[in-house]
Write a protein that holds these residues in place. Structure first.
Motif: not given
Lengths: 117, 108
Positions: A45, A47, A102-105, A107, B37, B47, B50, B88, B90, B92, B97, B99, B101
């Motif tokens: 992934l 960003w 700032w998190i991807q809640e 998708w 994730y 997700l 967090y 993954y 991440q 923030y 931002l 991630f 690998g």
């Protein structure tokens, strides 16, 4: 429930432009930041960009700065990614995502962009 | 740019076993700015965790996150068949931002 539907992907030649859209529903779009994240075929992934709820703040990955523009239309509950001067390395599935600090809640399912001559 | 290094690259385990996945950052993320994730083949990422240790909505309690500073861990206490996927991490804390690998968790 939150639903994000991307569209606009396809095959495009290097140097050309393409605009992606992300239709949002199931939450108050106008109060939520939004992201674009991409994934090259078989890769991890990456960003790409974020836009604040009102469009006043935007941040980008360095490799797309000056070529990609993130924007939104809160009246249409739609997020956009205008991509220009496309390169072969931009080939990827592009996901839009709802922001949570700032998190991807949440998708979307993604739209594939292939840059090839 | 903050670099995240995940290990191992691939983890082969059986259902019912415990999985431990690691993520190391090139600079401190405090104890807050790390997310995990899960991505299954042909699907969008989801997700899981967090704030390093807070489970997202609807995530089973067999998933837990821990760590602070530069070293973080995702633990799956008892693997279910549906847990096998790519994971993954991440950061923030800073733009861009980034991630890790990814770690592929496969059925042994």
């Amino acid at each position: 429930q939150v639903d994000l539907v991307e569209s606009g992907g396809g095959v495009v030649q290097p140097g050309r432009s393409l605009r992606l859209s992300c239709a949002a529903s199931g939450f108050t779009f106008s109060t939520s930041g939004m992201h674009w994240v991409r994934q090259a075929p078989g890769k991890g992934l990456e960003w790409v960009a974020i836009i604040s709820y009102d469009g006043s703040h935007k941040y980008y990955k360095d490799s797309v700065k000056g070529r990609f523009t993130i924007s939104r239309d809160n009246a249409k509950n739609t997020l956009y990614l205008q991509m220009s001067s496309l390169r072969t390395e931009d080939t990827a599935t592009y996901y839009c995502a709802k922001d949570k600090s700032w998190i991807q809640e949440y998708w979307g399912q993604g739209t594939l962009v292939t840059v090839s001559s | 740019e903050i670099v995240l290094t995940q290990s191992p690259g691939t983890l082969s385990l059986s259902p019912g076993e415990r999985a431990t996945l690691s993520c190391r950052a090139s600079q401190s993320l405090s104890n807050t700015y790390l997310a995990w994730y899960q991505q299954k083949p042909g699907q969008a990422p989801r997700l899981l965790i967090y704030g390093a240790s807070r489970r997202a909505t609807g995530i089973p309690d067999r998933f837990s996150g821990s760590g602070s500073g530069t070293d973080f861990t995702l633990t799956i206490s008892r693997l279910e068949p549906e847990d096998f996927a790519v994971f993954y991490c991440q950061q923030y804390i800073a733009s861009p931002l980034t991630f890790g690998g990814g770690t592929k968790l496969e059925i042994k």
